[in-house]
Structure formats: structure tokens, C-alpha cells
Design a protein around this motif. Sequence first.
Motif, PDB file in Angstrom:
ATOM      1  N   PRO A  21       0.884  -1.171   0.009  1.00 33.90           N
ATOM      2  CA  PRO A  21      -0.027   0.201  -0.182  1.00 33.90           C
ATOM      3  C   PRO A  21       0.878   1.249  -0.157  1.00 33.90           C
ATOM      4  CG  PRO A  21       0.181  -0.990   2.144  1.00 33.90           C
ATOM      5  CD  PRO A  21       0.800  -1.714   1.412  1.00 33.90           C
ATOM      6  N   PHE A  22       0.322   2.291  -0.341  1.00 36.48           N
ATOM      7  CA  PHE A  22       0.939   3.791  -0.445  1.00 36.48           C
ATOM      8  C   PHE A  22      -0.065   4.701  -0.331  1.00 36.48           C
ATOM      9  CE2 PHE A  22       0.234   5.139  -4.878  1.00 36.48           C
ATOM     10  CZ  PHE A  22      -0.150   4.103  -5.363  1.00 36.48           C
ATOM     11  N   LEU A  23       0.279   5.859   0.099  1.00 38.00           N
ATOM     12  CA  LEU A  23      -0.471   6.873   0.351  1.00 38.00           C
ATOM     13  C   LEU A  23      -0.412   8.030  -0.966  1.00 38.00           C
ATOM     14  CD1 LEU A  23       0.237   8.137   3.976  1.00 38.00           C
ATOM     15  CD2 LEU A  23      -1.842   6.746   3.058  1.00 38.00           C
ATOM     16  N   ARG A  24      -1.639   8.335  -1.436  1.00 36.38           N
ATOM     17  CA  ARG A  24      -1.642   9.544  -2.333  1.00 36.38           C
ATOM     18  C   ARG A  24      -2.153  10.716  -1.847  1.00 36.38           C
ATOM     19  NH1 ARG A  24      -2.931   8.114  -8.563  1.00 36.38           N
ATOM     20  NH2 ARG A  24      -0.748   7.627  -8.350  1.00 36.38           N
ATOM     21  N   VAL A  25      -1.477  11.697  -1.872  1.00 34.27           N
ATOM     22  CA  VAL A  25      -1.919  12.862  -1.223  1.00 34.27           C
ATOM     23  C   VAL A  25      -2.081  13.922  -2.300  1.00 34.27           C
ATOM     24  CG1 VAL A  25      -1.566  14.840   0.529  1.00 34.27           C
ATOM     25  CG2 VAL A  25      -0.345  12.516   0.770  1.00 34.27           C
ATOM     26  N   SER A  26      -3.063  14.720  -2.320  1.00 32.99           N
ATOM     27  CA  SER A  26      -3.397  15.723  -3.505  1.00 32.99           C
ATOM     28  C   SER A  26      -4.035  16.888  -2.800  1.00 32.99           C
ATOM     29  CB  SER A  26      -4.225  15.081  -4.631  1.00 32.99           C
ATOM     30  OG  SER A  26      -5.731  14.635  -3.950  1.00 32.99           O
ATOM     31  N   TRP A  27      -3.791  18.245  -3.597  1.00 34.38           N
ATOM     32  CA  TRP A  27      -4.084  19.303  -2.839  1.00 34.38           C
ATOM     33  C   TRP A  27      -4.359  20.195  -3.992  1.00 34.38           C
ATOM     34  CZ3 TRP A  27       0.705  17.039  -2.168  1.00 34.38           C
ATOM     35  CH2 TRP A  27       1.395  17.661  -2.989  1.00 34.38           C
ATOM     36  N   GLU A  41       8.115  13.659   8.323  1.00 41.27           N
ATOM     37  CA  GLU A  41       9.048  13.103   7.343  1.00 41.27           C
ATOM     38  C   GLU A  41       8.781  14.301   6.234  1.00 41.27           C
ATOM     39  OE1 GLU A  41       8.695   8.841   6.590  1.00 41.27           O
ATOM     40  OE2 GLU A  41       8.920   9.453   4.417  1.00 41.27           O
ATOM     41  N   GLU A  42       9.499  15.081   5.616  1.00 40.37           N
ATOM     42  CA  GLU A  42       8.977  16.113   4.872  1.00 40.37           C
ATOM     43  C   GLU A  42       9.473  15.652   3.411  1.00 40.37           C
ATOM     44  OE1 GLU A  42      10.750  19.694   6.090  1.00 40.37           O
ATOM     45  OE2 GLU A  42       9.282  19.797   7.771  1.00 40.37           O
ATOM     46  N   HIS A  43       8.592  16.256   2.601  1.00 39.95           N
ATOM     47  CA  HIS A  43       9.030  15.931   1.121  1.00 39.95           C
ATOM     48  C   HIS A  43       8.931  17.256   0.485  1.00 39.95           C
ATOM     49  CE1 HIS A  43       9.160  11.549   1.872  1.00 39.95           C
ATOM     50  NE2 HIS A  43       8.109  11.707   2.707  1.00 39.95           N
ATOM     51  N   ARG A  44       9.422  17.218  -0.688  1.00 42.57           N
ATOM     52  CA  ARG A  44       9.479  18.603  -1.715  1.00 42.57           C
ATOM     53  C   ARG A  44       8.711  17.953  -2.679  1.00 42.57           C
ATOM     54  NH1 ARG A  44      12.328  23.362  -1.714  1.00 42.57           N
ATOM     55  NH2 ARG A  44      12.406  24.050   0.387  1.00 42.57           N
ATOM     56  N   ALA A  45       7.665  18.552  -2.969  1.00 41.69           N
ATOM     57  CA  ALA A  45       6.828  18.213  -4.237  1.00 41.69           C
ATOM     58  C   ALA A  45       6.887  19.031  -5.528  1.00 41.69           C
ATOM     59  CB  ALA A  45       5.223  18.357  -3.615  1.00 41.69           C
ATOM     60  N   GLY A  46       7.569  20.306  -5.355  1.00 43.81           N
ATOM     61  CA  GLY A  46       7.752  20.920  -6.504  1.00 43.81           C
ATOM     62  C   GLY A  46       6.554  21.744  -6.902  1.00 43.81           C
ATOM     63  N   GLN A  47       6.256  21.816  -8.303  1.00 46.52           N
ATOM     64  CA  GLN A  47       5.098  22.625  -8.443  1.00 46.52           C
ATOM     65  C   GLN A  47       3.805  21.672  -8.608  1.00 46.52           C
ATOM     66  OE1 GLN A  47       5.612  25.150 -11.856  1.00 46.52           O
ATOM     67  NE2 GLN A  47       7.544  25.905 -11.085  1.00 46.52           N
ATOM     68  N   GLN A  48       3.995  20.234  -8.505  1.00 40.36           N
ATOM     69  CA  GLN A  48       3.005  19.078  -8.698  1.00 40.36           C
ATOM     70  C   GLN A  48       1.823  19.410  -7.622  1.00 40.36           C
ATOM     71  OE1 GLN A  48       5.442  15.954  -9.329  1.00 40.36           O
ATOM     72  NE2 GLN A  48       5.318  15.192  -7.195  1.00 40.36           N
ATOM     73  N   LYS A  49       0.901  18.990  -7.751  1.00 38.38           N
ATOM     74  CA  LYS A  49      -0.228  19.094  -6.831  1.00 38.38           C
ATOM     75  C   LYS A  49      -0.587  17.726  -6.161  1.00 38.38           C
ATOM     76  CE  LYS A  49      -1.938  23.248  -9.083  1.00 38.38           C
ATOM     77  NZ  LYS A  49      -0.923  23.047 -10.102  1.00 38.38           N
ATOM     78  N   MET A  50       0.366  16.588  -6.381  1.00 41.67           N
ATOM     79  CA  MET A  50       0.002  15.414  -5.980  1.00 41.67           C
ATOM     80  C   MET A  50       1.337  14.716  -5.632  1.00 41.67           C
ATOM     81  SD  MET A  50       0.053  12.096  -7.371  1.00 41.67           S
ATOM     82  CE  MET A  50       0.131  12.416  -9.280  1.00 41.67           C
ATOM     83  N   PHE A  51       1.157  13.614  -4.754  1.00 45.39           N
ATOM     84  CA  PHE A  51       2.403  13.113  -3.995  1.00 45.39           C
ATOM     85  C   PHE A  51       2.140  11.701  -3.550  1.00 45.39           C
ATOM     86  CE2 PHE A  51       6.746  13.798  -3.472  1.00 45.39           C
ATOM     87  CZ  PHE A  51       7.227  13.058  -2.299  1.00 45.39           C
ATOM     88  N   ASN A  52       2.907  10.800  -3.832  1.00 48.70           N
ATOM     89  CA  ASN A  52       2.848   9.298  -3.352  1.00 48.70           C
ATOM     90  C   ASN A  52       4.050   9.116  -2.444  1.00 48.70           C
ATOM     91  OD1 ASN A  52       0.968   8.776  -5.280  1.00 48.70           O
ATOM     92  ND2 ASN A  52       2.416   8.414  -6.753  1.00 48.70           N
ATOM     93  N   ILE A  53       3.347   8.488  -1.389  1.00 45.78           N
ATOM     94  CA  ILE A  53       4.244   8.101  -0.031  1.00 45.78           C
ATOM     95  C   ILE A  53       4.309   6.397  -0.038  1.00 45.78           C
ATOM     96  CG2 ILE A  53       4.624   8.312   2.144  1.00 45.78           C
ATOM     97  CD1 ILE A  53       3.150  10.895   2.199  1.00 45.78           C
ATOM     98  N   PHE A  54       5.281   6.089  -0.088  1.00 47.27           N
ATOM     99  CA  PHE A  54       5.244   4.698   0.109  1.00 47.27           C
ATOM    100  C   PHE A  54       6.290   4.025   1.368  1.00 47.27           C
ATOM    101  CE2 PHE A  54       4.635   3.869  -4.469  1.00 47.27           C
ATOM    102  CZ  PHE A  54       4.990   5.000  -4.802  1.00 47.27           C
ATOM    103  N   SER A  55       6.299   2.637   1.528  1.00 45.99           N
ATOM    104  CA  SER A  55       7.018   2.073   2.805  1.00 45.99           C
ATOM    105  C   SER A  55       5.904   2.562   3.720  1.00 45.99           C
ATOM    106  CB  SER A  55       8.284   2.415   2.805  1.00 45.99           C
ATOM    107  OG  SER A  55       8.905   2.152   1.575  1.00 45.99           O
ATOM    108  N   LEU A  56       4.758   2.085   3.990  1.00 46.23           N
ATOM    109  CA  LEU A  56       3.820   2.288   5.201  1.00 46.23           C
ATOM    110  C   LEU A  56       3.871   1.151   6.055  1.00 46.23           C
ATOM    111  CD1 LEU A  56       1.202   3.971   3.123  1.00 46.23           C
ATOM    112  CD2 LEU A  56       2.903   5.197   4.291  1.00 46.23           C
ATOM    113  N   HIS A  57       3.613   1.371   7.095  1.00 45.07           N
ATOM    114  CA  HIS A  57       3.241   0.516   8.101  1.00 45.07           C
ATOM    115  C   HIS A  57       1.824   0.043   8.103  1.00 45.07           C
ATOM    116  CE1 HIS A  57       6.727   2.253  10.310  1.00 45.07           C
ATOM    117  NE2 HIS A  57       7.224   1.038  10.014  1.00 45.07           N
ATOM    118  N   SER A  58       1.682  -1.180   7.886  1.00 44.44           N
ATOM    119  CA  SER A  58       0.366  -1.823   7.758  1.00 44.44           C
ATOM    120  C   SER A  58      -0.416  -1.504   9.292  1.00 44.44           C
ATOM    121  CB  SER A  58       0.164  -3.225   7.566  1.00 44.44           C
ATOM    122  OG  SER A  58       0.856  -3.369   6.030  1.00 44.44           O
ATOM    123  N   GLY A  59      -1.568  -1.029   8.822  1.00 40.46           N
ATOM    124  CA  GLY A  59      -2.401  -0.827  10.237  1.00 40.46           C
ATOM    125  C   GLY A  59      -2.139   0.365  10.856  1.00 40.46           C
ATOM    126  N   GLY A  60      -1.226   1.344  10.547  1.00 42.95           N
ATOM    127  CA  GLY A  60      -1.225   2.462  11.181  1.00 42.95           C
ATOM    128  C   GLY A  60      -1.774   3.635  10.733  1.00 42.95           C
TER     129      GLY A  60
END
Lengths: 639, 222
Positions: free
Chosen positions: A144-150, A180-199
Amino acid sequence: MMWRDVGVTLILSLILPVVAQGARHTPPGKPKLTSCRSPDKETFTCWWEAGSDGGRPTTYSLFYHKENSETVYECPDYHTAGANSCFFSKNETSIWVNYNITVVATNALGNNFSDPVDVDVVYIVQPHTPENVTVGVLEDEDGPFLRVSWEPPSKADTRSGWITLIYELRVKLEEAEEWEEHRAGQQKMFNIFSLHSGGVYMVQVRCKPDHGFWSEWSTASYVIVPDYIPRERSMWILIAVFSAFIFLILTWIITLNRSSVKHCLLPPVPGPKIKGFDQQLLKKGKPEEVFNSLVVQSFPPRSTDYEDLLVEYLEVYVNEKQELMPEGKDLQDVGCLKSKSQSDNDSGRGSCDSHTLLMEKCGGVESKDESSYEEPELLQGQAGSWERLERGDSQVVDTPDSSDGRVKTWPLVFSPSIHGSSDNHHYGTLEMPKQHSTSEITYSVPDHLFPTSTSFPHHHHPEYRDSLGEYSEYRCSRSPSTGVAYHWEARHPTQAHSNFNIRNLERQKEATGLGLPPSRSMEYVEVQKVNQENQLVLKPLSSHGRGPFQVQFGRAGVDYSKVNGVNNDNVLLLQRQREMAEAGQYCNYREKEGAEAERYPTQQQGKTTKDGPVATQLQESTCLTTSGYVDTAPTMPTF
Amino acid sequence: TSQSLSSVSVVSLHPLLLLFLCMCQASAAPICVHGQAGCHFLSLADLFDRVIQHSARMHSISSDLHSEFEQYVLPSRNHIGRINRHCHTATILTPNGKENAQRLAVSLTTLFNQLLFTIVLPLSASCSNLVCSLMVLPLSASCSNLVCSLMVLPLSMQHLGMISNSLSGLSSPEALDPSSDTSGESQAMSDHDLLYCFRRDSNKVQNYLKILKCRIVPENGC
């Protein structure tokens, strides 16, 4: 005068409070511009902080003037942005223009100017927080991974390119401490991997123009990551279950065939299969009984009772002169016979060997025993003449069936020495016919020596049929253990004793009357037993008395012929000797070797085979003496 | 009187512009406009991205220069007269707001050219001391890149029919000619102001380019 004093005090009392009151009021302190910000690069707002107010109500005013212009403007809007703020609208805002802003604090006593601040709107842009922050959980092959959009703040015009925003987001688990910080640039969407299941994760986003200040973090968005079992693990679980299932099936099959599997893997040790062996007795702990049961009564033959065995030694001597020495031991005879038995180990050969062999034996014995036997004389002749006698019943010798391959023999007669003395035991030597195989040898034995009752103990040849009743059967057998030991097995159905004219133990010197050569004396000996080595243990009959039969020498008036030997064709060679006086003439013993007699089958072969026939054919020796009674060959059964 | 600059045609260009054109053609890779063979074809969006990147780099250099100048050189100087800073490019009417910028988007191409000239020329000619000259050297290099890349823009846009030869809202040509400036003003322009103005102008260029890009090729990033 008094009025003057009152007036002064009144004035003083009136002025002092006023003066005192006036001391607490000061011009306002110096205000200070804290910040000016523009959210969209089209408007901006400035804030100031007030200094000490000086005790009086002070008013603040903001004045500015633009670059390269002397016109001073005052703040158009003091209220929109709150207290101590000045809001510049779009009309008053110019980009790429320096603003020189000053705040003035004014109270009744004075005013105070703040320090001026140069502001270029381009460089004071601070947008609002990004809007519509959404977080979702998606899955791919890795997990699984997170997809953040704004979305960008509504006030910032990024669509026309007026403002270019770059974004940044931060993520952490709810219970974690650091983001845990991530630079997204000019995009308005970002994926976050390596998650802990059930967190549970928290996500925040902020933005910044290319030349400006970062916005505030957006409000946290919470997301729950579901429990996820990787496909690899599920595959391994499937494999484990499958293999466990197969293992159970195999175990069940093996359990069903437990015995056969055990038999296959661990072959049982074969137990002893001894006939008559009783394991139960062994388990009881009585080995003696066990082993006793194994003992076959018939084997090994006990040394105490050899009378059953008609194993007799017959030693043949050719001794011209001297008398046969009495042998102290019966074994010497045997020793003579078997001293050189080692030379030939072939079965069938050498047991009843050639005359020479006998000579060797006897020669050895002679030297040992100081016997007066002379070896070479053995060939020469015998003192006695042997004749084959027929029985009184004139039964032809050939009556015995040839089926069993035996030849009945007549009792051997030691003629000369026996004739005269009935009480004397004479040595009787029987020439051993040369026999290559352990076949039976038949000898003609004078009948009178063993008249009737030579019934020998029935030996172990059940096939022997005796029609005469007095047949003795000699078998020259060879004992495998003793080599070339000569076994004479005589079997006589009737008599228990075997009386042969065997070389007596005692010498008799009364052979003269019998016409025997003086050197020869014969005695009856009794075969007492067969010792361990298959040797005949002889016993002179003198001590025991004669047997039931008596040798009547000389009565029969027959001449005895001595058997010289057996030739190749299994023919007894008799020596005809007419007169005993012709002691000097001895016929040469014709030796034949290489008898083709049937080999006496070894005892191991069982009783089914024929016993080797003994040379039966009788031929006249080359040296014939006159008037010797020799039975003709045809009368003897041939086998 | 304001004379409208003719379109970017080889004939009516300023001699310096001609010089730059020759420079650019010699150094830069040929850009195909008509889809000729052997040319690397770049889409307009790619062109804009390139230009914007160049301008962004130029702006960052100028900002660094200005801040270093203020940190090391300026404290010893007098801050008087700072309000009366005049950038030599102030005569060029440039939109100072978003609406103005959008309204004048069509003529932005020519503005770029003028702007660049005003940047490059004073920089190369107006540095009065060695420090300024040394600082300006990287600017000129990046400027040349920007100029070269900017040269293509109006050509391609004109080819696409986006712009006409007419120019409007242009500043007077006197602004382009450094000799037209009063020597007093030009001399008064200190190095600090020069760097300050240059930083601002690069920002303007970058912003104008972004507006132009979002107007012409609004695919991504707008």
C-alpha cells in the motif's frame, strides 16, 4: 497681606494637580512595523506594534511613498486587516515598486515616527495554505501507499502564471514524534510508500512562491492504512499448507504399511535355522539342553562304541623272513597305513592305494616299529598262499546283487599259518589291493578262516544283502579326515565279530606247520573298535578266545591264493602259489595303476550312488604258480 | 515622441541586437522553425521552459550579487539618496500589475527585447569600477544565453501569427540609447543601484515569461 498668602496657597493647590497630572503624559512611544505580507502579489498588508502610549490615547497612522515619488500617501484601510494594520488594496499596490512605509503614533503630546521600511511586494509574498488536501490509500504490487493531493490557495493566481508556487508536505505516524518532509515541486499530487500496515498517518501541506515566504501548514489529514499481507507471504502460506497436506498423506500411507516399510528398511536378521534347535530352551537359559538336542545320536560316532562300524584295518605285509612283530599298539598298523596319507588328497585316490603306497607306509612303520617287515618283500610274495575259497554252500560269489555294487568277499584265509594251529593267532596280512578309488575291494578270504559265523556287525550299508551269510564286505573307503587311511569295512550279516586275519599283534612262530613261510605267522585278531582316526583297533583273539568259527587250516585241503592286488579293471590279482616252499619265487606283483574303477563316491554323496565296485574280475597273475587254486574271474561278480 | 520599434526584423534592429543575433546564431544550435531537415525541433512549450529556466538563473545570480554587495560593500556607503533610485529601465513602460501584464501580453515580446538591451548594455558599459565589472561577467554570460533564447521567441511567435509587427506601449527609443541618458543620472547610478535594478528586471522578465507561457502553452504548471 493675608489675602496674598491665601491666594498663593489656592493657586498652588490648583496648579499642583494640574502639574502633577501633566507629568504622566508623554508623547507616544515609537511604533514599529512588524511585517508586511502579500498573499497574492496583488495586495498586501502591513502590521505595526505600538510603543508606549504615553498615557494618552494615541493614534497611529501609516504613511508611505513610492519609489522615485515624493507623494506621501496614507494608509487607505486600517480596519480590514485588524488592529494596527494597514491593508493595501489592489489599486494601491504596485509590483516591482519600492514602498517606503512609516507609521506615526500621535497623541496629544506629540507624535512619534517609526523607522521606515522598504517594501517590494514581489518579495513579501506569503500565500495561504493549500486547500483541499486529500489523502488516499492505494495498492500496487509492492504494497500500500498514500496518495496526497491538494489545490493551491484560492487567492493565489497560478493559472495565469502570475504566481508560481512550489509545495511541500510532511507525513508522520500518529504516535511518532518527527515528521517526514517531502518536496513536491510545482505538482499538486504526491505518493508516499513504505508504510506500516495498520498505522494511522497524518499529512500536512504548505506552499511557497518562487521568491517569497512559506505558507502555514494545512490542517492535518488523518488516514488509516489497512493491514496488508503481501502476496509473497500468501503464496508461501499456500505452499506450506500444501506441503503439510502431502506430508500428512504420506505419513498415513506409511502408517498403514508400517510392517512392510519396516521390512524394507530394516530387513530382519535371519534367525538361526538349526534343525532341532529350540529357541525357547535357549531363552530359558539352559544351553546344555539346547545343544544336546542338536546332537545327532549317530554323529559324531562315539568313541566308546565302535563295534557298529566295521571299519577294520587290514594291513598287508610281504614279509619273507621274520615274523610279524607283535604290535603293542594297534595303532601302529594304522600308523603304517596312514603315515603317508597326506600325499594324495584327491577323493578316491590313494585311500586304497597302490602297493607302493602301502609299502611306503609300511616302510615307515618298519623303521619305527622295528618291525621285521621288509618292504620290498612285500611285493615279492607272500608267505602264505591265498586262495579264495568257496564256501561250503558253494554259493557263487556272484550272488550278491550288483545293484549295490558290492562284492561279497570271502573270508580271507591266511592259509599257512592258520592251518596248523587253530589256537594260534597268526598274523594275517592281507595284501591291500591296489585301488585307486575308494571302492570296495574284494578279497578272497579262505573260508575256513571264517567259517560261518563271521558275521560282522552290520555296518552302515543297509543295502547289503547277504545271501550267503558269510560275506564280508570290505570296503576300502577313504576317510577324508585321515587322508589315505584305509578303512576296511567288512560287513557280515551274521556274525558280530569280525575276525580277520589281520596282522596279528602277536607273533606266532608256529606257522611252519602250515606251510607258511616261516616269517609269516598269522593270528586272528579281532577288531575291537574303530578309533577316532578311523583306525581299526585290533585285539588279538587269543585273549578272547576264538570266535565261533575256527579256522581250520589245512582241512579243506585247499590252497589259498593270495590276492595280489587289483588291477586296472578292478580285477583281483591273485597269486597262485602252489607250494609254500617256493618261497623264493614270488610273483611279481603286478601293479596296476590307474584303475578305472568307479570311484568310490564320497560319503557325502549319499547312499544313492553305488559304492564303487571293487575289482572283481579276477585274472590270473602273471606269475602263476602251479596248482594254485584260483577262482576264475567270471565267478566273481563284476561290477 | 515615441517611436515604435519595428518588429524584430534584421533590417530595423539596433546594431547591438544584430551583434547579439550573430553571436547567438554562431553559438546556439539552430532551431528549426519551418521543420527543416537536420534540425532539432523544439515545441513552443519546451522553448518557453528553456527561457524561463534561463531567466530564473539570471535572477538568482543577480539576487546573490545584490545581497553580497549590500553585505560587503554597502555598509561603508551612505544610504542617502536611496529613495531616489532610478533604474535606467524605468522609462520603459512595463506593466506593474497583473492586469496590465495580461493586457500587454501581446507586446511582451518586444518588451523583452528592449528589456534585455537595457540590461545588457548598461551592464557592459556602465560598470565604473572593477568590482562591478567582475560581478557582471556572469551576468553577461547568462544574459547572452537568455538573449539568445529570447531571440527565438518572437521569431517563432511571429511565425505562428501570434504577434503582429506592430508594437504598442513601447518606450521611447531614447531609452535604448545610453547616450540619451543624462550623464549625471547615469553616473549617479551607483553600482549598488545597478545591481538592484538588475535584480528587479530579471524578476520582471521571468514573470513576464511565465505569463506568456501560461497564455500560449497552458498545459502544465499553469
